[in-house]
Design an enzyme around this catalytic site. Sequence first.
Site, PDB file in Angstrom:
ATOM      1  N   THR A   1       4.480  -7.319 -14.983  1.00 26.60           N
ATOM      2  CA  THR A   1       4.158  -6.041 -14.328  1.00 26.60           C
ATOM      3  C   THR A   1       5.408  -5.156 -14.333  1.00 26.60           C
ATOM      4  O   THR A   1       6.499  -5.596 -14.714  1.00 26.60           O
ATOM      5  CB  THR A   1       3.733  -6.239 -12.852  1.00 26.60           C
ATOM      6  OG1 THR A   1       4.871  -6.727 -12.121  1.00 26.60           O
ATOM      7  CG2 THR A   1       2.581  -7.220 -12.705  1.00 26.60           C
TER       8      THR A   1
ATOM      9  N   TYR B   1      15.424  -9.105  -2.442  1.00 30.75           N
ATOM     10  CA  TYR B   1      14.002  -9.406  -2.712  1.00 30.75           C
ATOM     11  C   TYR B   1      13.612 -10.824  -2.286  1.00 30.75           C
ATOM     12  O   TYR B   1      12.665 -11.015  -1.517  1.00 30.75           O
ATOM     13  CB  TYR B   1      13.709  -9.191  -4.193  1.00 30.75           C
ATOM     14  CG  TYR B   1      12.282  -9.511  -4.583  1.00 30.75           C
ATOM     15  CD1 TYR B   1      11.228  -8.732  -4.108  1.00 30.75           C
ATOM     16  CD2 TYR B   1      11.990 -10.585  -5.425  1.00 30.75           C
ATOM     17  CE1 TYR B   1       9.914  -9.021  -4.462  1.00 30.75           C
ATOM     18  CE2 TYR B   1      10.682 -10.873  -5.785  1.00 30.75           C
ATOM     19  CZ  TYR B   1       9.656 -10.091  -5.301  1.00 30.75           C
ATOM     20  OH  TYR B   1       8.346 -10.380  -5.645  1.00 30.75           O
TER      21      TYR B   1
ATOM     22  N   ARG C   1       0.113   4.942  -2.411  1.00 33.40           N
ATOM     23  CA  ARG C   1       0.787   6.117  -1.852  1.00 33.40           C
ATOM     24  C   ARG C   1       0.736   7.338  -2.762  1.00 33.40           C
ATOM     25  O   ARG C   1       0.815   8.459  -2.276  1.00 33.40           O
ATOM     26  CB  ARG C   1       2.240   5.769  -1.534  1.00 33.40           C
ATOM     27  CG  ARG C   1       3.004   5.215  -2.727  1.00 33.40           C
ATOM     28  CD  ARG C   1       4.388   4.745  -2.325  1.00 33.40           C
ATOM     29  NE  ARG C   1       5.000   3.984  -3.410  1.00 33.40           N
ATOM     30  CZ  ARG C   1       6.227   3.517  -3.384  1.00 33.40           C
ATOM     31  NH1 ARG C   1       6.983   3.734  -2.340  1.00 33.40           N
ATOM     32  NH2 ARG C   1       6.702   2.837  -4.401  1.00 33.40           N
TER      33      ARG C   1
ATOM     34  N   SER D   1       6.121 -14.722  -2.817  1.00 33.53           N
ATOM     35  CA  SER D   1       6.649 -15.113  -4.128  1.00 33.53           C
ATOM     36  C   SER D   1       7.275 -16.484  -4.021  1.00 33.53           C
ATOM     37  O   SER D   1       7.847 -16.838  -2.970  1.00 33.53           O
ATOM     38  CB  SER D   1       7.710 -14.105  -4.571  1.00 33.53           C
ATOM     39  OG  SER D   1       8.385 -14.601  -5.714  1.00 33.53           O
TER      40      SER D   1
ATOM     41  N   LYS E   1      10.989 -12.137   0.890  1.00 32.34           N
ATOM     42  CA  LYS E   1       9.760 -12.941   0.783  1.00 32.34           C
ATOM     43  C   LYS E   1       9.864 -14.189   1.667  1.00 32.34           C
ATOM     44  O   LYS E   1       8.858 -14.654   2.204  1.00 32.34           O
ATOM     45  CB  LYS E   1       9.493 -13.310  -0.680  1.00 32.34           C
ATOM     46  CG  LYS E   1       9.174 -12.090  -1.575  1.00 32.34           C
ATOM     47  CD  LYS E   1       7.893 -11.375  -1.151  1.00 32.34           C
ATOM     48  CE  LYS E   1       7.470 -10.313  -2.169  1.00 32.34           C
ATOM     49  NZ  LYS E   1       6.240  -9.607  -1.782  1.00 32.34           N
TER      50      LYS E   1
ATOM     51  N   VAL F   1       3.133   2.042   3.071  1.00 37.88           N
ATOM     52  CA  VAL F   1       3.293   0.999   4.098  1.00 37.88           C
ATOM     53  C   VAL F   1       4.549   1.189   4.941  1.00 37.88           C
ATOM     54  O   VAL F   1       4.676   0.553   5.997  1.00 37.88           O
ATOM     55  CB  VAL F   1       3.263  -0.428   3.480  1.00 37.88           C
ATOM     56  CG1 VAL F   1       1.979  -0.654   2.695  1.00 37.88           C
ATOM     57  CG2 VAL F   1       4.497  -0.698   2.632  1.00 37.88           C
TER      58      VAL F   1
HETATM   59  P1  NAP Z   1       3.998  -3.559  -9.350  1.00 40.96           P
HETATM   60  O1  NAP Z   1       3.156  -3.468 -10.574  1.00 40.96           O
HETATM   61  O2  NAP Z   1       5.325  -2.886  -9.311  1.00 40.96           O
HETATM   62  O3  NAP Z   1       3.110  -3.100  -8.114  1.00 40.96           O
HETATM   63  C1  NAP Z   1       3.679  -2.910  -6.844  1.00 40.96           C
HETATM   64  C2  NAP Z   1       2.700  -2.092  -6.046  1.00 40.96           C
HETATM   65  O4  NAP Z   1       3.247  -1.887  -4.723  1.00 40.96           O
HETATM   66  C3  NAP Z   1       2.495  -0.680  -6.642  1.00 40.96           C
HETATM   67  O5  NAP Z   1       1.151  -0.324  -6.491  1.00 40.96           O
HETATM   68  C4  NAP Z   1       3.384   0.192  -5.762  1.00 40.96           C
HETATM   69  O6  NAP Z   1       2.968   1.531  -5.697  1.00 40.96           O
HETATM   70  C5  NAP Z   1       3.146  -0.500  -4.434  1.00 40.96           C
HETATM   71  N1  NAP Z   1       4.098  -0.094  -3.408  1.00 40.96           N
HETATM   72  C6  NAP Z   1       5.436  -0.227  -3.408  1.00 40.96           C
HETATM   73  N2  NAP Z   1       5.940   0.322  -2.283  1.00 40.96           N
HETATM   74  C7  NAP Z   1       4.891   0.800  -1.574  1.00 40.96           C
HETATM   75  C8  NAP Z   1       4.776   1.473  -0.343  1.00 40.96           C
HETATM   76  N3  NAP Z   1       5.829   1.785   0.408  1.00 40.96           N
HETATM   77  N4  NAP Z   1       3.540   1.805   0.105  1.00 40.96           N
HETATM   78  C9  NAP Z   1       2.437   1.506  -0.644  1.00 40.96           C
HETATM   79  N5  NAP Z   1       2.491   0.893  -1.837  1.00 40.96           N
HETATM   80  C10 NAP Z   1       3.719   0.549  -2.289  1.00 40.96           C
HETATM   81  O7  NAP Z   1       4.322  -5.086  -8.999  1.00 40.96           O
HETATM   82  P2  NAP Z   1       3.430  -6.413  -8.927  1.00 40.96           P
HETATM   83  O8  NAP Z   1       4.131  -7.411  -9.731  1.00 40.96           O
HETATM   84  O9  NAP Z   1       2.008  -6.116  -9.179  1.00 40.96           O
HETATM   85  O10 NAP Z   1       3.670  -6.812  -7.393  1.00 40.96           O
HETATM   86  C11 NAP Z   1       2.640  -6.977  -6.451  1.00 40.96           C
HETATM   87  C12 NAP Z   1       3.105  -7.986  -5.430  1.00 40.96           C
HETATM   88  O11 NAP Z   1       3.291  -9.245  -6.062  1.00 40.96           O
HETATM   89  C13 NAP Z   1       4.438  -7.641  -4.769  1.00 40.96           C
HETATM   90  O12 NAP Z   1       4.407  -7.954  -3.395  1.00 40.96           O
HETATM   91  C14 NAP Z   1       5.421  -8.562  -5.485  1.00 40.96           C
HETATM   92  O13 NAP Z   1       6.556  -8.849  -4.703  1.00 40.96           O
HETATM   93  C15 NAP Z   1       4.543  -9.778  -5.696  1.00 40.96           C
HETATM   94  N6  NAP Z   1       5.013 -10.685  -6.741  1.00 40.96           N
HETATM   95  C16 NAP Z   1       5.066 -10.292  -8.032  1.00 40.96           C
HETATM   96  C17 NAP Z   1       5.512 -11.191  -8.991  1.00 40.96           C
HETATM   97  C18 NAP Z   1       5.574 -10.844 -10.457  1.00 40.96           C
HETATM   98  O14 NAP Z   1       6.022 -11.694 -11.243  1.00 40.96           O
HETATM   99  N7  NAP Z   1       5.164  -9.648 -10.866  1.00 40.96           N
HETATM  100  C19 NAP Z   1       5.891 -12.486  -8.632  1.00 40.96           C
HETATM  101  C20 NAP Z   1       5.832 -12.853  -7.305  1.00 40.96           C
HETATM  102  C21 NAP Z   1       5.375 -11.941  -6.370  1.00 40.96           C
HETATM  103  P3  NAP Z   1       3.634   2.699  -6.617  1.00 40.96           P
HETATM  104  O15 NAP Z   1       2.870   2.691  -7.909  1.00 40.96           O
HETATM  105  O16 NAP Z   1       3.410   3.937  -5.807  1.00 40.96           O
HETATM  106  O17 NAP Z   1       5.077   2.358  -6.789  1.00 40.96           O
END
Ligand code: NAP
Length: 244
Positions: free
Chosen positions: A202, A167, A36, A143, A171, A62
């Site tokens: 992250t 959160y 975005r 997750s 999920k 999104v």
């Molecule tokens: P992250 O580094 O915070 O990345 C999240 C991404 O989602 C960023 O690119 C963010 O964009 C984007 N985003 C958020 N809201 C959005 C919107 N409305 N429209 C478009 N993009 C949007 O986190 P991550 O850990 O990589 O997470 C990625 C996925 O993995 C998520 O679904 C998270 O729930 C899942 N997950 C992560 C973990 C973990 O331990 N990190 C564990 C389980 C699941 P901006 O830069 O613009 O904010």
Amino acid sequence: MSEKKTALVTGANKGIGYEIAAGLGALGWSVGVGARDDQRRAAAVEKLRAAGVDAFGVPLDVTDEASVAAAARLVTERAGRLDALVNNAGVTGGMPQHPTSDGVVETVRAAVETNVIGVIRVTNAMLPLLRRSASPRIVNVSSGVGSLARQVASDDPAMTGPLSVAYAPSKTFLNAVTIQYAKELRGTNIKINAACPGFVATDLNGFRGVRTPEQGAATAIRLATLPDDGPTGGFFEDAGVVPW
Ligand code: NAP
């Protein structure tokens, strides 16, 4: 129409989404970097291209209907079809999330809007493009904290995370939605699965995760590139099946 496979990864400007884009790009795919923020998206596309990836930017919020419709038009013009959609964009809304805390309703609403409704919105907008692929795949990045089986089996935060009324249930909701799509798409060549990346360092968790974003991307990449006899309607992590 290009012979090269094309993927769209939402939230691909950083974290796990960026590494999913990089991993698919390394396999020779053309990758739409859905993000975005204009500057963060441009920086990610530039970095991916410098690494040899055929990346292109896709402005995408999104939670915004018009933005998602415009993204579908852009992918149509650029590639004419989609071979994989990775619904990776996600938010937590901050942790911990006590069910009785002030402002909790808005926190829940925001998590569901991005993590669930955003996935439905993007998936439905991209389905016409996916239907043009010979082997379409949809991956919902979920997750392990969305696993009800794990939540009820353990009080250990190392397994289930901190108290999370927005959160974690978002999920769980996403997992349930994934099953409904699998039922709807049964009998088609479209496979849809949920992926658990593990606890990854992250922005989402203040970089407290223990896995690298590259490690976190592996299951989603595997599910985006499943063979035709691969599973659908499942929930997977590196070690195998995650209990619902
Ligand atoms: P992250 O580094 O915070 O990345 C999240 C991404 O989602 C960023 O690119 C963010 O964009 C984007 N985003 C958020 N809201 C959005 C919107 N409305 N429209 C478009 N993009 C949007 O986190 P991550 O850990 O990589 O997470 C990625 C996925 O993995 C998520 O679904 C998270 O729930 C899942 N997950 C992560 C973990 C973990 O331990 N990190 C564990 C389980 C699941 P901006 O830069 O613009 O904010």
